[in-house]
Design a protein around this motif. Structure first.
Motif, PDB file in Angstrom:
ATOM      1  N   LEU A  14       1.151  -1.457  -0.043  1.00 49.23           N
ATOM      2  CA  LEU A  14      -0.163  -0.250  -0.005  1.00 49.23           C
ATOM      3  C   LEU A  14       0.891   1.359   0.412  1.00 49.23           C
ATOM      4  N   ALA A  15       2.193   1.383   0.742  1.00 57.57           N
ATOM      5  CA  ALA A  15       2.887   2.608   0.373  1.00 57.57           C
ATOM      6  C   ALA A  15       3.163   2.674  -0.592  1.00 57.57           C
ATOM      7  N   GLU A  16       3.609   1.894  -1.113  1.00 52.53           N
ATOM      8  CA  GLU A  16       4.395   1.497  -2.374  1.00 52.53           C
ATOM      9  C   GLU A  16       3.113   2.541  -3.284  1.00 52.53           C
ATOM     10  N   ALA A  18       1.173   4.699  -2.096  1.00 54.54           N
ATOM     11  CA  ALA A  18       1.084   5.721  -2.112  1.00 54.54           C
ATOM     12  C   ALA A  18       1.823   6.744  -2.606  1.00 54.54           C
ATOM     13  N   VAL A  19       3.294   5.354  -2.991  1.00 57.73           N
ATOM     14  CA  VAL A  19       4.247   6.592  -3.609  1.00 57.73           C
ATOM     15  C   VAL A  19       4.101   6.334  -5.486  1.00 57.73           C
ATOM     16  N   VAL A  20       3.334   5.898  -5.971  1.00 63.75           N
ATOM     17  CA  VAL A  20       2.810   6.263  -6.804  1.00 63.75           C
ATOM     18  C   VAL A  20       1.967   7.591  -7.338  1.00 63.75           C
ATOM     19  N   GLY A  21       0.976   6.838  -6.258  1.00 64.03           N
ATOM     20  CA  GLY A  21      -0.079   8.245  -6.150  1.00 64.03           C
ATOM     21  C   GLY A  21       0.736   9.756  -6.141  1.00 64.03           C
ATOM     22  N   ALA A  22       1.721   9.756  -4.783  1.00 64.46           N
ATOM     23  CA  ALA A  22       1.728  10.647  -4.870  1.00 64.46           C
ATOM     24  C   ALA A  22       3.086  11.350  -5.711  1.00 64.46           C
ATOM     25  N   THR A  23       3.510  10.866  -6.667  1.00 62.63           N
ATOM     26  CA  THR A  23       4.029  11.460  -7.496  1.00 62.63           C
ATOM     27  C   THR A  23       2.957  12.440  -8.338  1.00 62.63           C
ATOM     28  N   ALA A  24       1.690  11.300  -8.837  1.00 65.52           N
ATOM     29  CA  ALA A  24       0.885  11.698  -9.605  1.00 65.52           C
ATOM     30  C   ALA A  24       0.646  13.210  -8.775  1.00 65.52           C
ATOM     31  N   PHE A  25       0.271  13.358  -7.561  1.00 65.84           N
ATOM     32  CA  PHE A  25      -0.532  13.797  -6.765  1.00 65.84           C
ATOM     33  C   PHE A  25       0.485  15.261  -7.243  1.00 65.84           C
ATOM     34  N   TRP A  26       1.864  15.433  -7.113  1.00 68.00           N
ATOM     35  CA  TRP A  26       2.534  16.042  -6.982  1.00 68.00           C
ATOM     36  C   TRP A  26       2.307  16.762  -8.912  1.00 68.00           C
ATOM     37  N   GLY A  27       2.665  16.330  -9.114  1.00 62.06           N
ATOM     38  CA  GLY A  27       2.634  16.959 -11.155  1.00 62.06           C
ATOM     39  C   GLY A  27       1.223  17.422 -11.672  1.00 62.06           C
ATOM     40  N   PRO A  91       2.311  14.119   6.544  1.00 60.73           N
ATOM     41  CA  PRO A  91       1.846  12.866   6.680  1.00 60.73           C
ATOM     42  C   PRO A  91       1.811  11.876   5.850  1.00 60.73           C
ATOM     43  N   GLY A  92       1.728  11.928   4.941  1.00 62.64           N
ATOM     44  CA  GLY A  92       1.949  11.283   3.603  1.00 62.64           C
ATOM     45  C   GLY A  92       3.565  10.297   3.800  1.00 62.64           C
ATOM     46  N   ALA A  93       4.068  11.678   4.240  1.00 61.03           N
ATOM     47  CA  ALA A  93       5.685  11.211   3.828  1.00 61.03           C
ATOM     48  C   ALA A  93       6.260  10.699   5.827  1.00 61.03           C
ATOM     49  N   ILE A  94       6.064  10.757   6.054  1.00 61.56           N
ATOM     50  CA  ILE A  94       6.493  10.383   7.415  1.00 61.56           C
ATOM     51  C   ILE A  94       5.697   8.706   7.774  1.00 61.56           C
ATOM     52  N   GLY A  95       4.483   8.588   7.055  1.00 58.55           N
ATOM     53  CA  GLY A  95       4.039   7.009   6.442  1.00 58.55           C
ATOM     54  C   GLY A  95       4.489   6.336   5.999  1.00 58.55           C
ATOM     55  N   VAL A  96       4.867   6.840   4.909  1.00 57.22           N
ATOM     56  CA  VAL A  96       5.673   6.107   4.009  1.00 57.22           C
ATOM     57  C   VAL A  96       6.686   5.891   4.870  1.00 57.22           C
ATOM     58  N   ALA A  97       7.532   6.613   5.245  1.00 54.05           N
ATOM     59  CA  ALA A  97       8.906   6.512   5.805  1.00 54.05           C
ATOM     60  C   ALA A  97       8.470   5.298   6.324  1.00 54.05           C
ATOM     61  N   VAL A  98       7.771   5.392   7.622  1.00 55.30           N
ATOM     62  CA  VAL A  98       7.715   4.245   8.395  1.00 55.30           C
ATOM     63  C   VAL A  98       7.212   2.658   8.403  1.00 55.30           C
ATOM     64  N   THR A  99       6.039   2.842   7.539  1.00 55.73           N
ATOM     65  CA  THR A  99       5.530   2.098   7.227  1.00 55.73           C
ATOM     66  C   THR A  99       7.168   1.332   5.847  1.00 55.73           C
ATOM     67  N   ARG A 100       7.762   1.611   5.321  1.00 54.53           N
ATOM     68  CA  ARG A 100       9.300   0.846   4.938  1.00 54.53           C
ATOM     69  C   ARG A 100      10.199   0.784   5.640  1.00 54.53           C
ATOM     70  N   LEU A 101      10.797   1.413   6.509  1.00 54.88           N
ATOM     71  CA  LEU A 101      11.278   0.632   7.755  1.00 54.88           C
ATOM     72  C   LEU A 101      10.711   0.030   8.593  1.00 54.88           C
ATOM     73  N   THR A 102       9.254  -0.087   8.181  1.00 53.23           N
ATOM     74  CA  THR A 102       8.472  -1.755   9.490  1.00 53.23           C
ATOM     75  C   THR A 102       8.671  -2.840   7.946  1.00 53.23           C
ATOM     76  N   GLY A 103       8.566  -1.820   6.879  1.00 51.72           N
ATOM     77  CA  GLY A 103       8.816  -3.449   5.803  1.00 51.72           C
ATOM     78  C   GLY A 103      10.303  -4.161   5.756  1.00 51.72           C
ATOM     79  N   LEU A 104      10.452  -3.191   6.177  1.00 47.97           N
ATOM     80  CA  LEU A 104      12.819  -3.653   6.226  1.00 47.97           C
ATOM     81  C   LEU A 104      12.636  -4.718   7.230  1.00 47.97           C
ATOM     82  N   ALA A 105      12.272  -4.233   8.085  1.00 47.07           N
ATOM     83  CA  ALA A 105      12.227  -4.756   9.857  1.00 47.07           C
ATOM     84  C   ALA A 105      12.234  -6.096   9.358  1.00 47.07           C
ATOM     85  N   ALA A 106      10.638  -6.123   8.681  1.00 44.12           N
ATOM     86  CA  ALA A 106      10.037  -7.784   8.903  1.00 44.12           C
ATOM     87  C   ALA A 106      10.994  -8.891   7.867  1.00 44.12           C
ATOM     88  N   GLN A 107      11.643  -7.747   6.892  1.00 46.41           N
ATOM     89  CA  GLN A 107      12.356  -8.417   5.231  1.00 46.41           C
ATOM     90  C   GLN A 107      13.551  -9.629   5.955  1.00 46.41           C
TER      91      GLN A 107
END
Length: 145
Positions: A14-16, A18-27, A91-107
């Motif tokens: 879902l964070a992935e 969100a990243v794709v969506g964020a680039t679209a929203f930014w554009g 908040p979206g940036a923080i959420g993605v960063a935290v999710t990625r770090l959590t996912g990294l720990a899980a991996q």
């Protein structure tokens, strides 16, 4: 433990997205004329999806590994986080960063578990004592040490 791993993997997916969506929203929210906003709003997420599919997708046999993979992911996730920040969505940036770090720990946890689980039937103890693991022939014949 497996439920936590898969929960983290779903959150990471879902964070992935969100990243794709964020680039679209930014554009689409650029301070430019509407033709450029439409172009960037469509091209940025398409580029992000192409790059992930080409260099990081799990089903891609040519996906990057090791240090190149780490550098690619830092750049890819960093671009998404920067898109969130540039669009004014901290908040979206923080959420993605935290999710990625959590996912990294899980991996890492999953990889660690898989390395130690593969020893099977007390074989790990024998290897730790200095004994060699059974040969293929001994294993096939069911011989115990």
């Amino acid at each position: 433990m497996i439920a936590l791993y898969w929960t983290a993997m779903v959150a990471l997916f879902l964070a992935e997205l969100a990243v794709v969506g964020a680039t679209a929203f930014w554009g689409f929210t650029l301070d430019a004329g509407w033709p450029l906003r439409i172009l960037v709003g469509l091209a940025a997420p398409a580029l992000m999806m192409f790059l992930w599919g080409r260099y990081a997708a799990a089903n891609n046999s040519d996906a990057l590994t090791g240090l190149p993979r780490i550098l690619f992911e830092v750049a890819w996730w960093g671009t998404g986080i920067a898109a969130f920040i540039a669009a004014g969505l901290l908040p979206g940036a923080i959420g993605v960063a935290v999710t990625r770090l959590t996912g990294l720990a899980a991996q890492r946890s999953k990889a660690h578990t898989a390395r130690h689980r593969g020893r099977g039937q007390g074989q790990g103890l024998k290897i730790a004592r200095g004994d060699s693991p059974p040969t293929t022939e001994q294993h096939a014949a069911g011989e115990a040490r």
